[in-house]
Design a protein around this motif. Structure first.
Motif, PDB file in Angstrom:
ATOM      1  N   GLU A  60      63.262 -46.985 -30.471  1.00  0.00           N
ATOM      2  CA  GLU A  60      63.891 -46.772 -29.165  1.00  0.00           C
ATOM      3  C   GLU A  60      64.558 -48.036 -28.648  1.00  0.00           C
ATOM      4  O   GLU A  60      64.522 -48.350 -27.458  1.00  0.00           O
ATOM      5  CB  GLU A  60      62.860 -46.244 -28.167  1.00  0.00           C
ATOM      6  N   ALA A  61      65.167 -48.779 -29.555  1.00  0.00           N
ATOM      7  CA  ALA A  61      65.832 -50.027 -29.182  1.00  0.00           C
ATOM      8  C   ALA A  61      67.232 -49.753 -28.652  1.00  0.00           C
ATOM      9  O   ALA A  61      67.822 -48.704 -28.926  1.00  0.00           O
ATOM     10  CB  ALA A  61      65.918 -50.949 -30.403  1.00  0.00           C
ATOM     11  N   THR A  62      67.753 -50.703 -27.885  1.00  0.00           N
ATOM     12  CA  THR A  62      69.163 -50.662 -27.497  1.00  0.00           C
ATOM     13  C   THR A  62      70.002 -50.895 -28.750  1.00  0.00           C
ATOM     14  O   THR A  62      69.740 -51.813 -29.521  1.00  0.00           O
ATOM     15  CB  THR A  62      69.466 -51.737 -26.446  1.00  0.00           C
ATOM     16  N   ILE A  78      69.022 -53.150 -31.864  1.00  0.00           N
ATOM     17  CA  ILE A  78      69.530 -52.901 -33.212  1.00  0.00           C
ATOM     18  C   ILE A  78      71.002 -53.292 -33.203  1.00  0.00           C
ATOM     19  O   ILE A  78      71.781 -52.781 -32.398  1.00  0.00           O
ATOM     20  CB  ILE A  78      69.390 -51.430 -33.625  1.00  0.00           C
ATOM     21  N   ILE A  79      71.390 -54.222 -34.077  1.00  0.00           N
ATOM     22  CA  ILE A  79      72.765 -54.718 -34.118  1.00  0.00           C
ATOM     23  C   ILE A  79      73.412 -54.222 -35.409  1.00  0.00           C
ATOM     24  O   ILE A  79      72.911 -54.495 -36.507  1.00  0.00           O
ATOM     25  CB  ILE A  79      72.807 -56.256 -34.058  1.00  0.00           C
ATOM     26  N   ILE A  80      74.529 -53.509 -35.268  1.00  0.00           N
ATOM     27  CA  ILE A  80      75.135 -52.828 -36.407  1.00  0.00           C
ATOM     28  C   ILE A  80      76.582 -53.270 -36.628  1.00  0.00           C
ATOM     29  O   ILE A  80      77.392 -53.241 -35.707  1.00  0.00           O
ATOM     30  CB  ILE A  80      75.150 -51.295 -36.193  1.00  0.00           C
ATOM     31  N   ALA A 101      70.641 -55.266 -38.170  1.00  0.00           N
ATOM     32  CA  ALA A 101      69.589 -56.206 -37.802  1.00  0.00           C
ATOM     33  C   ALA A 101      68.800 -55.687 -36.606  1.00  0.00           C
ATOM     34  O   ALA A 101      69.300 -54.868 -35.820  1.00  0.00           O
ATOM     35  CB  ALA A 101      70.185 -57.581 -37.475  1.00  0.00           C
ATOM     36  N   TYR A 102      67.572 -56.190 -36.454  1.00  0.00           N
ATOM     37  CA  TYR A 102      66.735 -55.887 -35.293  1.00  0.00           C
ATOM     38  C   TYR A 102      66.347 -57.196 -34.623  1.00  0.00           C
ATOM     39  O   TYR A 102      65.897 -58.138 -35.287  1.00  0.00           O
ATOM     40  CB  TYR A 102      65.469 -55.141 -35.704  1.00  0.00           C
ATOM     41  N   ALA A 103      66.534 -57.262 -33.305  1.00  0.00           N
ATOM     42  CA  ALA A 103      66.178 -58.463 -32.541  1.00  0.00           C
ATOM     43  C   ALA A 103      65.213 -58.090 -31.424  1.00  0.00           C
ATOM     44  O   ALA A 103      65.339 -57.022 -30.807  1.00  0.00           O
ATOM     45  CB  ALA A 103      67.431 -59.115 -31.953  1.00  0.00           C
ATOM     46  N   THR A 104      64.280 -58.967 -31.143  1.00  0.00           N
ATOM     47  CA  THR A 104      63.301 -58.724 -30.087  1.00  0.00           C
ATOM     48  C   THR A 104      63.843 -59.095 -28.712  1.00  0.00           C
ATOM     49  O   THR A 104      63.301 -58.671 -27.691  1.00  0.00           O
ATOM     50  CB  THR A 104      62.016 -59.521 -30.351  1.00  0.00           C
ATOM     51  N   ASP A 113      64.417 -58.938 -38.120  1.00  0.00           N
ATOM     52  CA  ASP A 113      64.523 -58.172 -39.360  1.00  0.00           C
ATOM     53  C   ASP A 113      65.995 -57.901 -39.643  1.00  0.00           C
ATOM     54  O   ASP A 113      66.779 -57.708 -38.707  1.00  0.00           O
ATOM     55  CB  ASP A 113      63.782 -56.835 -39.253  1.00  0.00           C
ATOM     56  N   ALA A 114      66.352 -57.856 -40.919  1.00  0.00           N
ATOM     57  CA  ALA A 114      67.755 -57.664 -41.268  1.00  0.00           C
ATOM     58  C   ALA A 114      67.882 -57.039 -42.645  1.00  0.00           C
ATOM     59  O   ALA A 114      67.047 -57.268 -43.532  1.00  0.00           O
ATOM     60  CB  ALA A 114      68.489 -59.002 -41.250  1.00  0.00           C
ATOM     61  N   ALA A 115      68.942 -56.249 -42.808  1.00  0.00           N
ATOM     62  CA  ALA A 115      69.264 -55.682 -44.116  1.00  0.00           C
ATOM     63  C   ALA A 115      70.776 -55.589 -44.258  1.00  0.00           C
ATOM     64  O   ALA A 115      71.474 -55.255 -43.297  1.00  0.00           O
ATOM     65  CB  ALA A 115      68.631 -54.309 -44.302  1.00  0.00           C
ATOM     66  N   ILE A 116      71.274 -55.898 -45.438  1.00  0.00           N
ATOM     67  CA  ILE A 116      72.701 -55.796 -45.759  1.00  0.00           C
ATOM     68  C   ILE A 116      72.816 -55.183 -47.141  1.00  0.00           C
ATOM     69  O   ILE A 116      72.148 -55.633 -48.080  1.00  0.00           O
ATOM     70  CB  ILE A 116      73.382 -57.183 -45.753  1.00  0.00           C
TER      71      ILE A 116
END
Length: 262
Positions: A60-62, A78-80, A101-104, A113-116
């Motif tokens: 439920e992140a922005t 969540i950064i996309i 990516a996910y940022a707190t 956390d990050a994935a590419i």
């Protein structure tokens, strides 16, 4: 774990966008995204795939994305950049990726956390803060030592003439200079030791472009600086722009600074 959800999202984008790169269908213009660039079918397909996975998994992140802008959530971000290297993708050049990516908190330094995923090759890069960086399950590291045979990535697309002059000594000194056209994936190339450094001083980069690559490169041992020499920091707003330099070791940084300040 959140990183596993990000990895799943990347893998789903890989599946859903197969066959779209370099096609009329994939390249079709669909208006402009929140980041200001033209949105293509491949961009929207990829971003919607990521958003669907995130929501189905109950995060439920922005959400902050280049196409969607900002979708408010309850906790974290969540950064996309669902297709980084869109120009390559629409031309059929096999160098583009999905970056998530996910940022707190609302800053690059809070990316946890990050994935590419390399959408042409299927290679999956990922990292969690203080847990190291990985490629297809194997730990990766930057090039630890400065070598005479240096390879530097520099983004010079649309760069101003004055900056070309300032970068000229670096370009002349480097044994090899490369520009591939997808910042997130080029950050991964620093992380796995392909590039000694990556430079983008155009003042055009968005947090969405590098949020995932930022963590993966750092976890692999890279250091990342802003154009004033300070450690890179930025908010995560889709309208924010900055410059940065990622280096694999202190020796290459010292040499770049000396050449840039000539």
């Amino acid at each position: 774990m959140i990183v596993d959800i990000l990895k799943e999202a990347c893998q789903q984008v890989h599946e859903k966008t197969k066959g779209l790169a370099g096609t009329t269908v994939g390249s079709k213009e669909m208006g402009r995204g929140a980041g200001g660039d033209i949105s293509r079918t491949i961009d929207l397909t990829a971003e919607n795939t990521v958003i669907d996975i995130i929501k189905k998994q109950g995060i439920e992140a922005t959400i902050i994305g280049e196409e969607c802008g900002r979708i408010e959530g309850k906790q974290g971000y969540i950064i996309i950049d669902a297709i980084d290297g869109t120009t390559n993708a629409i031309c059929g050049i096999p160098f583009f990726c999905c970056s998530v990516a996910y940022a707190t908190d609302f800053y690059l330094s809070a990316v946890a956390d990050a994935a590419i995923i390399d959408l042409a090759r299927g290679d999956l890069y990922y990292a969690s803060k203080n847990q190291g960086a990985f490629l297809n399950g194997k730990r990766i590291f930057v090039k630890r030592e400065r070598t005479p045979d240096s390879t530097i990535g520099i983004n010079v697309s649309g760069i101003k003439p004055a900056m070309v002059e300032r970068l000229a000594p670096i370009i002349a000194e480097a044994t090899h200079v490369r520009q591939f056209g997808a910042n997130a994936l080029e950050m991964c190339f620093v992380a796995r030791g392909f590039l000694d450094a990556y430079i983008d001083l155009r003042g055009k980069i968005r947090p969405t472009d590098v949020a995932a690559g930022y963590l993966i490169a750092k976890e692999a041992g890279a250091k990342i600086y802003s154009d004033d020499g300070s450690t890179l920091e930025s908010n995560l707003d889709v309208k924010t722009r900055f410059s940065y330099v990622a280096v694999s070791n202190d020796k290459i940084r010292e040499q770049l600074v000396t050449l840039f300040l000539r």
